[in-house]
Structure formats: structure tokens, C-alpha cells
Design an enzyme around this catalytic site. Structure first.
Site, PDB file in Angstrom:
ATOM      1  N   LEU A   1      -4.973   1.157  -5.147  1.00 45.47           N
ATOM      2  CA  LEU A   1      -3.910   0.611  -3.885  1.00 45.47           C
ATOM      3  C   LEU A   1      -2.668  -0.547  -4.158  1.00 45.47           C
ATOM      4  O   LEU A   1      -3.244  -1.179  -5.203  1.00 45.47           O
ATOM      5  CB  LEU A   1      -4.927  -0.190  -2.184  1.00 45.47           C
ATOM      6  CG  LEU A   1      -6.278   1.118  -2.557  1.00 45.47           C
ATOM      7  CD1 LEU A   1      -7.018   0.313  -1.451  1.00 45.47           C
ATOM      8  CD2 LEU A   1      -5.385   1.885  -1.324  1.00 45.47           C
TER       9      LEU A   1
ATOM     10  N   HIS B   1      -0.111   1.338   1.084  1.00 39.05           N
ATOM     11  CA  HIS B   1      -1.376   1.621   1.781  1.00 39.05           C
ATOM     12  C   HIS B   1      -1.956   0.457   2.659  1.00 39.05           C
ATOM     13  O   HIS B   1      -2.246   0.305   3.573  1.00 39.05           O
ATOM     14  CB  HIS B   1      -2.587   1.463   0.286  1.00 39.05           C
ATOM     15  CG  HIS B   1      -2.339   3.516  -0.623  1.00 39.05           C
ATOM     16  ND1 HIS B   1      -2.072   2.817  -1.892  1.00 39.05           N
ATOM     17  CD2 HIS B   1      -3.121   4.172  -0.545  1.00 39.05           C
ATOM     18  CE1 HIS B   1      -2.305   3.959  -2.408  1.00 39.05           C
ATOM     19  NE2 HIS B   1      -2.661   4.623  -1.426  1.00 39.05           N
TER      20      HIS B   1
ATOM     21  N   GLY C   1       1.192   7.854   5.525  1.00 35.55           N
ATOM     22  CA  GLY C   1       1.973   7.271   5.074  1.00 35.55           C
ATOM     23  C   GLY C   1       3.282   8.164   5.352  1.00 35.55           C
ATOM     24  O   GLY C   1       2.949   9.540   5.011  1.00 35.55           O
TER      25      GLY C   1
ATOM     26  N   ASP D   1       4.532  10.608   2.905  1.00 32.96           N
ATOM     27  CA  ASP D   1       3.770  12.084   2.442  1.00 32.96           C
ATOM     28  C   ASP D   1       4.150  13.037   3.695  1.00 32.96           C
ATOM     29  O   ASP D   1       3.565  13.027   4.287  1.00 32.96           O
ATOM     30  CB  ASP D   1       2.617  12.083   1.830  1.00 32.96           C
ATOM     31  CG  ASP D   1       2.189  11.100   0.568  1.00 32.96           C
ATOM     32  OD1 ASP D   1       2.246  12.450  -0.189  1.00 32.96           O
ATOM     33  OD2 ASP D   1       1.938   9.894   0.890  1.00 32.96           O
TER      34      ASP D   1
ATOM     35  N   MET E   1       6.353   3.327  -3.564  1.00 34.80           N
ATOM     36  CA  MET E   1       5.479   3.033  -3.842  1.00 34.80           C
ATOM     37  C   MET E   1       4.229   4.300  -3.765  1.00 34.80           C
ATOM     38  O   MET E   1       4.817   4.502  -2.952  1.00 34.80           O
ATOM     39  CB  MET E   1       4.445   1.715  -3.863  1.00 34.80           C
ATOM     40  CG  MET E   1       5.464   0.523  -3.383  1.00 34.80           C
ATOM     41  SD  MET E   1       4.164  -0.621  -2.862  1.00 34.80           S
ATOM     42  CE  MET E   1       5.320  -2.273  -3.214  1.00 34.80           C
TER      43      MET E   1
HETATM   44  P1  AMP Z   1      -2.692   8.300  -1.250  1.00 36.00           P
HETATM   45  O1  AMP Z   1      -3.799   7.300  -1.339  1.00 36.00           O
HETATM   46  O2  AMP Z   1      -1.806   8.479  -2.370  1.00 36.00           O
HETATM   47  O3  AMP Z   1      -3.999   9.257  -0.902  1.00 36.00           O
HETATM   48  O4  AMP Z   1      -2.405   8.004   0.021  1.00 36.00           O
HETATM   49  C1  AMP Z   1      -2.585   7.163   1.054  1.00 36.00           C
HETATM   50  C2  AMP Z   1      -2.223   6.864   2.225  1.00 36.00           C
HETATM   51  O5  AMP Z   1      -0.606   6.430   2.263  1.00 36.00           O
HETATM   52  C3  AMP Z   1      -1.128   8.731   3.112  1.00 36.00           C
HETATM   53  O6  AMP Z   1      -1.350   8.179   3.846  1.00 36.00           O
HETATM   54  C4  AMP Z   1       0.597   8.113   2.277  1.00 36.00           C
HETATM   55  O7  AMP Z   1       1.317   8.742   2.996  1.00 36.00           O
HETATM   56  C5  AMP Z   1       0.019   6.725   2.291  1.00 36.00           C
HETATM   57  N1  AMP Z   1       1.522   6.070   1.160  1.00 36.00           N
HETATM   58  C6  AMP Z   1       0.770   6.508   0.046  1.00 36.00           C
HETATM   59  N2  AMP Z   1       1.915   5.568  -1.134  1.00 36.00           N
HETATM   60  C7  AMP Z   1       2.821   4.991   0.218  1.00 36.00           C
HETATM   61  C8  AMP Z   1       4.181   3.571   0.178  1.00 36.00           C
HETATM   62  N3  AMP Z   1       4.638   3.933  -0.583  1.00 36.00           N
HETATM   63  N4  AMP Z   1       4.931   3.877   1.426  1.00 36.00           N
HETATM   64  C9  AMP Z   1       3.973   4.257   3.262  1.00 36.00           C
HETATM   65  N5  AMP Z   1       2.802   4.461   3.203  1.00 36.00           N
HETATM   66  C10 AMP Z   1       2.411   5.211   1.085  1.00 36.00           C
END
Ligand code: AMP
Length: 300
Positions: A50, A54, A164, A167, A201
């Protein structure tokens, strides 16, 4: 830091105030009891390792709910062949510490065999939206995402789930799935969290060496250029797309997958002048790392 509640129940652990659940059945039981008590359940699905992006989702979910659940599950089905599943970064203890500090109530961390029982043959697939942009380069990716999010929604039974904007296509796909399958889950979206110098990030940033990290800033620069052009009155999508592309390629180190200017809900290209919100989405590879980023033009 974590401890087992009993010697025989290994899938229920607690920290001082945060509950760690490993089984779907246990998660459903817990969700049902919160629902019966009238509590609003807010949910943040993640693959762990994280960062502040996140944690923003957690904060958003927390503001809007009584009980906050974060899942940590590196979902094998959303990785294509030859992608980074095996080396995807993991640090469960650190994640738990971060989650506890932002007031998360439950960490749902199932194993692969719990989410994908042996012999399972069921997929959830959104059509149309998923074969462009990310879907064109990662053909099985969104099928994995929608399948796992559907399974997670059934386990966590949330009223609200936070995703987020990083994506952006995933947000559109999840919204469509949630609507089509009448999940009854509100989808909340948090803005992209960036490093001080603008790099979005991502758990994958950890793959970047010092030089790659510097070169990766070309993505953010290209999106800033798009915003500047738009503020200056530019409305031609192809022109903006071309400038964004040139800006990324100028770095020399980046290999471009795509740049696009599309409608944020349909992911279809803007034809004619931009006359509403337009998503500028970019994806590029640097060394062995694939990065994505985006910005929305004309957002209120
Ligand atoms: P992940 O662990 O990469 O699958 O991401 C989990 C959630 O965190 C997803 O909804 C992503 O879009 C969100 N997320 C990842 N990086 C960012 C960021 N830099 N800013 C905002 N949300 C993020």
C-alpha cells in the site's frame, strides 16, 4: 503484530483493533452481522503493497461508512502471461500497520484457493468497454478484474466501494458491471495521488531504478501539457493526443503502448471538438515496468 484468536481458528486474527479475515464464509458472517445492526460497510479492494493512494481510498470509504473493509489479494487472473505476477511486491505486515493507522476495521486477505476453488469455471465479463486501451494491450486483464471484484463484493457485501481514478478504465468497467448486475454497491472514486514531482503513485514504482524513475516523469509532463493546451482553448482531440505522444517519446527511454483522448464513461475516442469531459489516458513501458496515468480535461 497480528495474533491468532485461537489455536484452531487460523483465519481469524486481530491486531489491537483491526480484524484480519482469511475466509469468505467468515467475511460474509461478519458483513451480515454489521448489516443487521444497520451499519454501512465501505470497501476498498487492493493488491497490497500500500501507498498513500490506497490510503486515500480508505479515508474516503471511512468518511462515508461505519465499518471499513480493505481487501489485500494479488489476483492472479488479472495478470497476463509474461506479466509481473510472480514479482509483484508484497508486505502484508507493513500493509496492516498502515491500515490500522488510518482506522481500517477489517482486512480481508483470502488465499488464491479461497477465491478460486479448484475446478471453477465462472467468469464475469463486461463487453465493449474492455477491448480498448488497457484491454487492447492486456486482453484478459479486465475479465480477471471484474471476476475478482464480483467475488469480493459477494464476500464483503459492501454498501459502498472506493476505487482510484488512477485506473480510469477500471472505474468505468466496474461501474458498468455494478449497474448491469444490480449489485447495489455505490462506486466512489478518489483522485490520483502523486509523488511530490508528479509521478502517479503505484506499487509498481518500486521496480524503477533511479534513471527510470526520472524518465517516468515524462508521463506526468505530457498530461500537464494536455491540460495547458486545453486551458489555452485547444479542443482538437487528435492534436492533443499527438502532442502528448511526442512529449512521452521525447524522453527516449519510454516505449509507448498508447495515448488516447476518450469519453470517460464509454472509453470511445472523441470525434470532433471536445465538448465535455475528456479523459487523456497514457500507457508506456520503461525497462521492464509498465506504467499508466491519466488526466481529465474539462472536469468541473
Ligand atoms: P491496486 O492495489 O494497484 O490494485 O490498486 C487498488 C486501488 O487503488 C485501485 O482502485 C487503484 O485505482 C487505486 N490506486 C492505485 N494507485 C493510486 C493512486 N496513485 N491514486 C489513487 N488511487 C490509486
Amino acid at each position: 503484530m497480528t495474533r491468532s484468536l485461537s489455536c484452531c481458528v487460523t483465519w481469524v486474527e486481530t491486531t489491537d483493533r483491526m480484524h484480519i479475515i482469511r475466509s469468505i464464509e467468515e467475511m460474509q458472517r461478519e458483513a451480515n452481522s454489521h448489516r443487521a445492526a444497520g451499519a454501512v460497510i465501505g470497501f476498498v479492494p487492493t493488491m497490497g503493497f500500500l501507498h498513500e493512494g490506497h490510503l486515500d481510498l480508505l479515508r474516503l470509504a471511512r468518511r462515508r461508512s461505519d465499518v471499513t473493509v480493505c481487501s489485500i489479494f494479488v489476483n492472479p487472473t488479472q495478470f497476463g502471461e509474461g506479466e509481473d505476477l510472480a514479482r509483484y511486491p508484497r508486505d502484508f505486515d507493513r500493509d496492516c500497520r498502515l491500515l490500522e493507522a488510518v482506522g481500517c476495521d477489517i482486512v480481508f486477505a483470502p488465499g488464491v484457493e479461497e477465491m478460486y476453488p479448484e475446478g471453477d469455471t465462472t467468469w464475469v465479463q463486461v463487453e465493449g468497454l474492455t477491448n480498448v486501451l488497457e484491454g487492447a494491450f492486456r486482453p484478459t486483464h479486465f475479465r480477471g478484474v471484474t471476476t475478482v471484484v464480483a467475488k469480493l463484493f459477494h464476500a464483503v457485501r459492501p454498501h459502498l466501494a472506493a476505487f482510484g481514478q488512477k485506473d480510469a478504465q477500471q472505474v468505468a468497467v466496474i461501474r458498468r458491471m455494478t449497474r448491469d448486475l444490480r449489485f447495489g454497491v455505490e462506486i466512489a472514486v478518489a483522485p490520483i495521488r502523486r509523488e511530490k514531482d508528479g509521478l502517479a503513485m503505484s506499487s509498481r514504482n518500486t521496480y524503477l531504478d533511479k534513471d527510470e524513475r526520472k524518465e517516468a516523469l515524462a508521463l506526468y509532463r505530457s498530461l500537464q501539457t494536455a491540460q495547458r493546451l486545453f486551458s489555452g482553448g485547444e479542443r482538437r482531440p487528435e492534436f492533443i493526443q499527438r502532442v502528448v505522444e511526442e512529449e512521452i517519446l521525447r524522453s527516449g527511454a519510454m516505449k509507448l503502448d498508447y495515448t488516447a483522448v476518450v469519453h470517460p464513461d464509454s472509453m470511445q475516442p472523441y470525434e470532433g471538438a471536445i465538448d465535455g469531459p475528456a479523459l487523456v489516458a497514457v500507457a508506456a513501458r520503461i525497462g521492464s515496468t509498465r506504467l499508466i496515468d491519466n488526466t481529465v480535461l474539462g472536469e468541473e
